[in-house]
Design an enzyme around this catalytic site. Structure first.
Site, PDB file in Angstrom:
ATOM      1  N   GLU A 167       0.803  -1.230   0.000  1.00  0.00           N
ATOM      2  CA  GLU A 167       0.000   0.000   0.000  1.00  0.00           C
ATOM      3  C   GLU A 167       0.830   1.272   0.000  1.00  0.00           C
ATOM      4  O   GLU A 167       0.634   2.171   0.825  1.00  0.00           O
ATOM      5  CB  GLU A 167      -0.976  -0.007   1.174  1.00  0.00           C
ATOM      6  N   GLU A 371      -5.443  -8.647   0.115  1.00  0.00           N
ATOM      7  CA  GLU A 371      -6.243  -8.363   1.319  1.00  0.00           C
ATOM      8  C   GLU A 371      -7.678  -8.110   0.897  1.00  0.00           C
ATOM      9  O   GLU A 371      -7.932  -7.526  -0.160  1.00  0.00           O
ATOM     10  CB  GLU A 371      -5.737  -7.127   2.078  1.00  0.00           C
TER      11      GLU A 371
HETATM   12  C1  BGP Z   1      -4.749  -2.383   5.066  1.00  0.00           C
HETATM   13  C2  BGP Z   1      -3.392  -2.705   5.615  1.00  0.00           C
HETATM   14  C3  BGP Z   1      -3.388  -3.760   6.665  1.00  0.00           C
HETATM   15  C4  BGP Z   1      -4.595  -3.808   7.563  1.00  0.00           C
HETATM   16  C5  BGP Z   1      -5.896  -3.541   6.822  1.00  0.00           C
HETATM   17  C6  BGP Z   1      -7.103  -3.328   7.724  1.00  0.00           C
HETATM   18  O1  BGP Z   1      -4.776  -1.060   4.642  1.00  0.00           O
HETATM   19  O2  BGP Z   1      -2.524  -3.139   4.587  1.00  0.00           O
HETATM   20  O3  BGP Z   1      -2.167  -3.635   7.351  1.00  0.00           O
HETATM   21  O4  BGP Z   1      -4.436  -3.110   8.706  1.00  0.00           O
HETATM   22  O5  BGP Z   1      -5.799  -2.445   5.969  1.00  0.00           O
HETATM   23  O6  BGP Z   1      -7.110  -2.028   8.219  1.00  0.00           O
HETATM   24  P1  BGP Z   1      -7.411  -1.679   9.710  1.00  0.00           P
HETATM   25  O7  BGP Z   1      -6.402  -2.379  10.522  1.00  0.00           O
HETATM   26  O8  BGP Z   1      -7.273  -0.189   9.803  1.00  0.00           O
HETATM   27  O9  BGP Z   1      -8.803  -2.113   9.974  1.00  0.00           O
END
Ligand code: BGP
Length: 470
Positions: A167, A371
């Protein structure tokens, strides 16, 4: 079965059904066995929210976690390597204990028939390098290349799937929120600084991708962005233009550079108008043109909606934070047609279909979902977690991925977030995503015992049927 049936084109053989995590969110042991400090270890968490010191304690539970993943039937595990375990200060001598941890993890995965999909850098930059200027200085390109080369030396004989940076786009756009924005020492203009950092990441990845191909012709490597489409709130032309602006700023700028070695004109103009163009060396884009990633990995959670800026977005530039818009370019707004999660994230499975066909049409590369998932305050009751809401979310997204495959999108894998519960970027352990429950809360670490959620058994069935039984 006729040619138009939804089942007519199933997921390809060898499809990488997996699940994801990242080092700082899952491992814990944040100062053990020589690990050095990263941005995330220094991040100040909101009152009552855990930090990342113990996380899900995977560092001490990795064998158990891999066994559970194998039981679930995972074909791939996407995890990240903590740069500060390999090089505690980011550079210098390799820390043997840190290197051994990933050696063991990779061997354990392979012994269970699980393909390691390795992210090199997922939000946890070494403080040792930050003190020397971090991504703001040109040397950061060499630091990343050296680190990546060391990973190739250590694990290149066994790892076939590499992801360079997680990201990069959200680090650029939301860095202050994620804890990844650190202004360079001579920073006069934060916007210029963050895009300078971003430019160094472009060049660093281009070099690493080429090096990977040179050394390991059979390995596959690509960037992992967070790609989500912005929809215009209405068909008014100014709203459509606002959505185009947002899509370029959030998505295309990165992929145009990383996949095609091209500068996105909309973003160039945006930066030029604000005196924020990054300093580039003459052949930087030539180098990017030579990189040729093997796939586009992308994270997808939700979609975005925006309208023309009505003048109420002032001040957003100064924060390098675009959630509510960028003056003169777009203003973010709520999509009236979508439901949201407990945490206010829009649920838009069709949006995954929309993203996939755009990616396929623009870049024509294989696609890997790294993801996708639902963050929720899960409850453990008598050793069970009934997370039907998560099953529903994931099933609908897989269905849309299948629709995209049917239309010709070349998906090679799906690794939802997250394999096990872990600590969210800003919301602690309470916001859970895992197929496997980790028994701890914000303040009480208990034993971090693992429990299989209902979604665990559901995903097992999905994988067994190669995505046909949802
Ligand atoms: C993405 C990231 C992850 C993870 C996910 C969920 O942006 O790559 O590291 O954290 O989001 O986000 P959050 O933890 O804010 O719910």
């Amino acid at each position: 079965m006729n040619g138009n049936s939804p089942m007519s084109k199933a997921f390809p053989k060898g499809f990488l059904w997996g699940a994801s995590t990242s080092a700082y969110q899952v491992e814990g042991a944040s100062r053990e066995d020589g690990k050095g400090p990263s941005w995330q270890d220094e991040k100040v968490m909101p009152e009552g929210t855990t930090d990342f010191a113990v996380a899900a304690d995977q560092y001490h539970h990795y064998k158990e976690d891999v066994a559970l993943m194998a039981q679930m039937g995972l074909k791939a595990y996407r995890f990240s390597i903590a740069w500060t375990r390999i090089f505690p200060q980011g550079d210098g001598a390799v820390n043997p204990k840190g290197a051994a941890y990933y050696d063991n993890l990779i061997n354990e995965l392979l012994a269970h028939g699980i393909e390691p999909v390795v992210t090199m850098f997922h939000f946890d930059y070494p403080m040792g390098l930050q003190k020397k200027g971090g991504w703001s200085v040109r040397e950061s390109i060499d630091w990343f290349c050296r680190y990546a080369n060391t990973l190739f030396d250590l694990y290149g004989d066994r790892v076939k799937y590499w992801l360079t940076i997680n990201e990069q786009n959200l680090q650029t756009l939301y860095g202050k929120l994620i804890g990844t924005f650190h202004a360079g020492a001579d920073c006069q203009n934060e916007l210029q600084d963050i895009y300078q950092q971003n430019h160094h990441m472009f060049v660093a990845q281009a070099r690493v991708i080429q090096e990977c191909h040179r050394r390991f012709p059979d390995a596959k490597i690509g960037p992992a962005l967070n790609v989500a489409l912005a929809y215009p709130l209405t068909p008014k032309t100014e709203d459509v233009l606002a959505a185009q602006n947002y899509n370029s700023i959030r998505n295309w700028y990165y992929l145009d550079a990383l996949v095609r070695g091209e500068r996105n004109q909309i973003v160039r103009k945006y930066l030029e108008d604000r005196g924020a163009l990054p300093i580039e060396e003459a052949d930087d884009y030539d180098e990017m043109k030579k990189a040729h990633p093997d796939f586009i990995a992308f994270n997808y959670y939700n979609s975005l909606c925006c309208e023309a800026d009505d003048g109420s977005t002032q001040g957003m530039d100064a924060k390098v934070f675009v959630a509510r818009g960028i003056k003169g370019l777009f203003k973010g707004c709520k999509n009236p047609y979508l439901e949201t999660t407990q945490y206010g994230w829009e649920i838009d499975p069709e949006g995954l279909f929309a993203v996939a066909r755009q990616l396929q049409e623009r870049y024509g590369l294989p696609l890997l979902v790294t993801e996708n998932g639902l963050g929720n305050r899960d409850e453990l009751v008598d050793g069970r977690v009934h997370d039907s809401y998560r099953i529903d979310y994931l099933a609908k997204h897989i269905e849309m991925m299948r629709r995209a495959v049917e239309e010709g999108c070349n998906f090679i894998g799906y690794c939802p977030w997250s394999a096990v519960d872990l600590v969210s970027t800003t919301k602690g352990i309470t916001k859970r995503y895992g197929f496997i429950y980790v028994d701890r809360d914000e303040t009480d670490l208990r034993q971090c015992r693992r429990y299989r959620k209902d979604s665990f058994y559901w995903y097992q069935k999905v994988i067994r049927s190669n995505g046909t039984e949802l």
